[in-house]
Motif scaffolding. Structure first.
Motif, mmCIF file in Angstrom:
data_model
loop_
_atom_site.group_PDB
_atom_site.id
_atom_site.type_symbol
_atom_site.label_atom_id
_atom_site.label_comp_id
_atom_site.label_asym_id
_atom_site.label_seq_id
_atom_site.Cartn_x
_atom_site.Cartn_y
_atom_site.Cartn_z
ATOM 1 N N ALA A 10 6.181 3.015 -7.544
ATOM 2 C CA ALA A 10 5.470 3.232 -6.287
ATOM 3 C C ALA A 10 3.954 3.204 -6.448
ATOM 4 N N ALA A 14 1.216 2.286 -3.519
ATOM 5 C CA ALA A 14 0.556 3.459 -2.949
ATOM 6 C C ALA A 14 -0.954 3.356 -3.095
ATOM 7 N N GLY A 54 3.837 2.770 -1.329
ATOM 8 C CA GLY A 54 4.642 3.248 -2.445
ATOM 9 C C GLY A 54 6.123 3.003 -2.229
#
Length: 162
Positions: A10, A14, A54
């Motif tokens: 992620a 993100a 993410g």
């Protein structure tokens, strides 16, 4: 361990989402809004874009998305981007003159442009991150294998055109 491995996937998405949200929110300074409102606007957009970015990486690692494809990612962002903008407008906005449905429809159209930029950045950052994490993360290793297969297919297609 599987949760940590997914969270590692992620991180690139993100990061892209957070930076994009902060930059877009920061543009409200140029619109003449006070610094506090601009900071709140940047935060209110950066957080949901980071979460959705993410989640994109996690879904990519779980096989929901494939490297090198735009269609599913475009549809994903056509839902995620308007929701992020709706949250931003709810927290720090000046109102939606055309109502919520008009606002969401316009944001869905804008989302495709965001999706192009997001996928472009993600396709450039994610393989480098996967190279670093592949030794300790089996999900990263498997996803890196998909990126390598995609790159080999592109190279073979280019070679066949010559």
């Amino acid at each position: 361990m599987d949760g940590r491995h997914s969270l590692e996937l992620a991180l690139p998405g993100a990061s892209i989402g957070a930076v994009a949200g902060a930059m877009a929110g920061g543009l409200t300074l140029f619109a003449g809004l006070p610094t506090g409102v601009a900071a709140l606007s940047a935060l209110a957009l950066a957080v949901p874009l980071a979460v959705f970015g993410g989640l994109y990486g996690v879904l990519l690692g779980h096989g929901v998305f494939r490297p090198g494809t735009f269609g599913p990612a475009g549809l994903y962002w056509m839902a995620a981007f308007p929701l992020s903008r709706l949250l931003q407008e709810s927290v720090a906005g000046v109102g939606m003159a055309d109502g919520v449905l008009g606002f969401l429809a316009y944001q869905a159209m804008v989302a495709l442009g965001f999706a192009i930029g997001f996928v472009w950045m993600h396709e450039r950052l994610m393989p480098h991150w996967l190279l670093r994490r592949a030794g300790a993360n089996p999900r990263a290793e498997a996803l890196l294998g998909l990126y390598v297969q995609y790159a080999q297919a592109l190279r073979a297609r280019k070679g066949a055109k010559r």
